[in-house]
Motif scaffolding. Structure first.
Motif, short mmCIF file in Angstrom:
data_model
loop_
_atom_site.label_atom_id
_atom_site.label_comp_id
_atom_site.label_asym_id
_atom_site.label_seq_id
_atom_site.Cartn_x
_atom_site.Cartn_y
_atom_site.Cartn_z
N GLU A 119 0.84 -1.22 0.00
CA GLU A 119 0.00 0.00 0.00
C GLU A 119 0.87 1.25 0.00
N ARG A 123 0.88 4.10 -2.93
CA ARG A 123 0.58 5.51 -2.66
C ARG A 123 1.68 6.41 -3.21
N LEU A 126 1.31 6.36 -7.13
CA LEU A 126 0.13 7.08 -7.61
C LEU A 126 0.24 8.57 -7.32
N TYR A 135 -4.52 5.76 -1.60
CA TYR A 135 -4.67 4.37 -2.05
C TYR A 135 -4.71 3.45 -0.84
N GLU A 159 -11.02 5.95 -10.92
CA GLU A 159 -10.13 6.03 -9.76
C GLU A 159 -10.67 5.22 -8.59
N LEU A 162 -9.29 1.64 -7.94
CA LEU A 162 -7.93 1.38 -7.47
C LEU A 162 -7.98 0.81 -6.06
N GLY A 163 -7.30 -0.29 -5.86
CA GLY A 163 -7.24 -0.93 -4.55
C GLY A 163 -8.35 -1.91 -4.29
#
Length: 912
Positions: A119, A123, A126, A135, A159, A162-163
């Motif tokens: 993660e 981040r 991104l 994120y 968007e 994402l994740g």
């Protein structure tokens, strides 16, 4: 109804034979034409359904090939960057060539131990590449493995994906595991996309390059992620729909995975697409439906095509054939049947009239039975012929039990006395023998040669009860339930007339609660109401059952004794009522002691009519008030004259303020040890009709009527004006003492009014002394202390007048901000001779000095009294020995005279 004769059977038989033959031929031809149209439509439906199913297969294969091309990126090298992923998306022109694609995504397999690092790395990437800093793998929660979305193209609008971890949802996890274990593309069940649109997700498993994939275990070990295609279902199906689809409804349903058991009956349909979703439920006839089942990436899709229902029999060609044949049949039929039809119409009219008559009779009975009033029909001799439902309910009998009985069994004395439809009051008798009030009216009617009657009976029991309640409310007090003024006047007039006629005595007692206003003002009207109810209860218990206790309003009660033997009986009743009120009352948690003042007027001594008895009892009550309250007084003719004089004084006092008939007199006050003049007390005098009225004649009336307030305010303004003038002229501070009445002290604005008076006159506050009586402060010691403290804060001094004759107690003396006590003249008058009060006066002076309070003796009339007061240590004195009250001009002359004699420092300019 008599049956009409039937004729023309031969014409009808011929007409029907022609009609049937021609219609049968017409129907045969019409059905054959419609069947040919149906066969043509079925062939078109079959062709369209087959082409649509093939187009869906082809479109799915094409989109799957696009996703497989993305997977090939990950099989070539160990790492595919976001830029490479995006470049491949743009090189294939996915957005332009495949408009149904919402997004192409890559989800990496992340173990739980690497979640935090993953993660953080995402981040940072991104944030650097797209400015996205929040994120996180979602949905939240701990799982052994995660497949969060790493890349998504296009990024704009997606968007939110994402994740997203497909393993976090049971529905998505099952599709992911199926694709992983099979090694083939897998399609999801219909889902609601994160963007809010319905769609499907095609997932292609990605395996690590170079690893074996023959078995399920090997594929699980090599699994590193997913390439997913997110497709909007509407756009996918729109690509396969052509102009040929007009007139058809396309519906695609997901039937589940191949390895899943079929859905149970009644389970919700997993709808993927419906070309007419808003057109209502999908329930075509079997002839209008074609179904193709396809296996799409391990799932079963049912492709259903339904045509718009068509009534083939009503198309143009069959319809024209039908209409032509029917028309020809009817023309031939109509000619033969004309006469027979007209005859049948006449028969129908007759039958219809019969039915309407029967319906009218039924409606009339229903109306009568639904009426609120009881309705009876009677024979000429008064025998009941019928009774509606209300009458049966009213008298408690069924109709068959009432029919044949005389009306007198139910409404005695009513039938036969009425002349015409006139409503009269009578009584009804129920089946159990009980009677009840009714309004009844009988109307005669003539049926042929027979005379009958219609009776209408109305139960007025509730109206009678309502009238009684209204009468009780009109004649009784709503709070206490006692008789009110109206009922009292009625009973009083009757009692007075009876006493006059029989030569008896009777009495009227007027009861007024003492200081009841204080309860309402301090504790609230709800407490006052409880007190009034308790007082009413106690007064009612203190008299005989034949006596009347009434409430006139407010805190006033009147007791009527219609039969007494003597005035002593009146006094006994008055004492009994006072004793009944003596025990404390508890209202809303407050223990209260309530007293009353009672005025007694006895017939015939106090009057011969109700008006005089009421007025004289009221006046006697005021005499009880004047006597100190909590007592009673009998009316006497002399008392009437005294009350009349008080009324005249009250009326003249109102005009005295307007005519400037009030004046101030000033009585000097001296220091006992030095003989110096230190101040003066301002006393109100009244010049009435050329004579000076003594204060004891009009001050009590002013206090009772409330006129003491404007008189006190006038005296305060005038005294301050005079004292300010003396100070300005003589340059000598003359302290002036002004009496402050209890009613003035109770005024919430008293401090502000006094401050305004001082400011307007220019008199320094320390030269004003306010005298109040002990009775004024014991009413509400806490409130009085609060207001006196505010007055002291202005600089005004406070003196307790008539000290020693009221409610003297150390408790309130310690609470009150007092500067001076004034010993009442009654103690000074008894300083010498038998029964001397010298020890009491010495004690009062000692107590005042111990409290650091000055002491003034009033009513000093002899030199011996003055000498003894000096010997006892009294501070100041006033009285006729030292100076009588005089008008302001004479008092000023005395000041000047004392200055000349050297008792007061004299400014040169003050000597005339």
């Amino acid at each position: 109804m008599e049956q009409l004769p039937r004729r023309g059977h031969a014409y009808k038989a011929l007409a029907w034979a022609v009609l049937v033959a021609s219609l049968v031929t017409t129907l045969f031809l019409w059905r054959d034409a419609a069947e040919q149209l149906r066969q043509q439509s079925d062939a078109s439906l079959d062709r369209f359904a087959a082409r649509t199913a093939a187009a869906i297969d082809e479109g799915f294969d094409l989109h799957t090939q696009v996703l497989l091309s993305f997977r090939s990126l990950f099989q070539v090298g160990d790492h595919v960057s976001a830029e490479v992923f995006r470049h491949h998306f743009e090189a294939l022109s996915v957005g332009e060539r495949f408009p149904a694609v919402q997004a192409v995504q890559y989800s990496a397999l992340v173990p739980h131990a690497a979640k935090a690092r993953f993660e953080q790395a995402m981040r940072e990437r991104l944030l650097a590449e797209a400015g996205i800093a929040d994120y996180a793998i979602k949905p939240a929660g701990e799982r052994p493995l995660y497949t969060p979305v790493v890349y998504t193209e296009p990024l704009a609008g997606n968007e939110v994906a994402l994740g997203f971890d497909s393993l976090g949802s049971p529905a998505h996890r099952e599709a992911v595991e199926r694709a992983r274990d099979s090694g083939r593309p897998g399609v999801s069940a219909p889902v609601m996309l994160l963007q809010g649109d319905p769609g499907i997700v095609i997932r292609v498993p990605v395996y690590a390059p170079g690893m074996p994939l023959e078995t399920v275990e090997q594929r699980r070990a090599a699994f590193v992620g997913l390439v997913s295609g997110v497709f909007r279902a509407v756009r996918v199906m729109a690509e396969v729909m052509t102009n040929e689809a007009l007139g058809y409804r396309l519906r695609v349903e997901d039937l589940g995975a191949l390895d899943e058991p079929p859905d149970p009956p009644g389970a919700p349909v997993r709808l993927l697409f419906d070309s007419l979703a808003g057109a209502g439920p999908f329930a075509p006839a079997l002839d209008d439906l074609r179904v193709h089942v396809r296996i799409v990436a391990g799932r079963l899709w049912a492709i259903k095509v339904a045509r718009t229902p068509k009534a083939f029999h009503w198309q143009a060609h069959p319809l024209m054939m039908l209409l032509g044949g029917v028309f020809a049949s009817l023309v031939s039929f109509a000619a033969v049947m004309a006469f027979a039809v007209r005859y049948d119409q006449a028969a129908k009219i007759a039958r219809r009239l019969g039915r309407e008559a029967q319906a009218y009779a039924s409606r009339l009975k229903a109306v009568i039975d639904s009426a609120v009033d009881g309705i009876l029909t009677l024979a000429g001799d008064g025998t009941v012929l019928s009774a509606n439902v209300s009458a049966q309910r009213m008298f408690g009998l069924a109709e068959q039990d009432m029919v044949g009985r005389p009306i007198g069994d139910f409404v005695p004395h009513a039938f036969g006395t009425a002349s015409g439809p006139v409503v009269q009051e009578s009584s009804g008798r129920r089946a159990d023998g009980s009677e009840f009030p009714v309004d009844v009216a009988f109307t005669e009617m003539q049926l042929g040669d027979e005379r009958q009657y219609v009776g209408v009976v109305r139960d007025i029991s509730e109206r009678r009860r309502t009238e009684e309640r209204i009468r009780h409310m009109a004649l009784h007090d709503a709070l206490t339930g006692l008789p009110n003024r109206a009922l009292l006047e009625e009973r009083l007039a009757h009692a007075t007339e009876r006493a006059r006629r029989e030569g008896r005595m009777m009495a009227l007692l007027f009861v007024d609660l003492d200081r009841f206003k204080n309860i309402n003002d301090s504790l609230g009207h709800h407490v006052g109401d409880q007190v009034l109810c308790e007082v009413a209860h106690r007064l009612r218990g203190a008299v005989r059952h034949s006596d009347i206790v009434a409430r006139m309003g407010g805190d006033e009660f009147v007791v009527l004794l219609p039969d007494i033997g003597s005035q002593a009986d009146c006094e006994a009743v008055a004492r009994k009522m006072l004793d009944a009120l003596t025990p404390p009352m508890v209202a809303a948690g407050h223990e209260l002691r309530v007293t009353a003042s009672i005025g007694v007027a006895a017939y015939p001594d106090a009057g011969h009519d109700p008006t005089h008895l009421m007025r004289h009892a009221d006046r006697a009550m005021y005499l009880a008030k004047d006597a100190g309250r909590n007592t009673y007084r009998l009316f006497t003719p002399g008392g009437d004259a005294a009350i009349a004089a008080d009324l005249q004084i009250e009326n003249d006092l109102h005009r005295a303020l307007e005519r400037d008939e009030l004046v101030l007199y000033f009585q000097p006050q001296f220091e006992c040890h030095s003989g110096r003049l230190v101040g003066a007390e301002a006393l109100v005098r009244w010049h009435r009709d050329g004579r000076l009225v003594a204060p004891e004649e009009f001050i009590p009336v002013a206090e009772d009527t409330g006129l003491i307030v404007p008189i006190g305010e006038w005296a305060l303004r005038e005294a301050c004006r005079q004292a300010a003038g003396w100070q300005q002229r003589l340059e000598w501070p003359v302290r002036v003492a002004v009496n402050l009445s209890p009613r003035q002290l109770e005024d919430e604005q008293v401090v502000e009014r006094i401050a305004q008076t001082l400011q307007a006159s220019g008199l320094p506050a320390q030269l004003l002394e306010l005298e109040i009586t002990e009775n004024a402060v014991v009413r509400d010691t806490r409130q009085a202390a609060f207001r006196l403290q505010r007055l002291r804060a202005l600089g005004v001094s406070i003196a307790i007048d008539d000290f020693g004759v009221g409610y003297s107690s150390l408790s309130y003396l310690q609470e009150l901000p007092v500067d001076k006590f004034k010993i009442d003249h009654s103690f000074v008058a008894r300083l010498q001779g038998p029964g001397s009060d010298a020890r009491l006066v010495r004690a009062l002076i000692a107590m005042a000095h111990s409290l650091d309070v000055g002491i003034v003796a009033e009513g000093v009339e002899t030199p011996a009294q003055l000498r003894q007061l000096q010997a006892l240590g009294c501070d100041e004195a006033q009285g006729y020995l030292l100076g009588r009250p005089v008008p302001a001009a004479q008092f000023l002359a005395r000041i000047v005279a004392l200055q000349r004699a050297g008792h007061i420092p004299v400014p040169p300019e003050a000597v005339p």
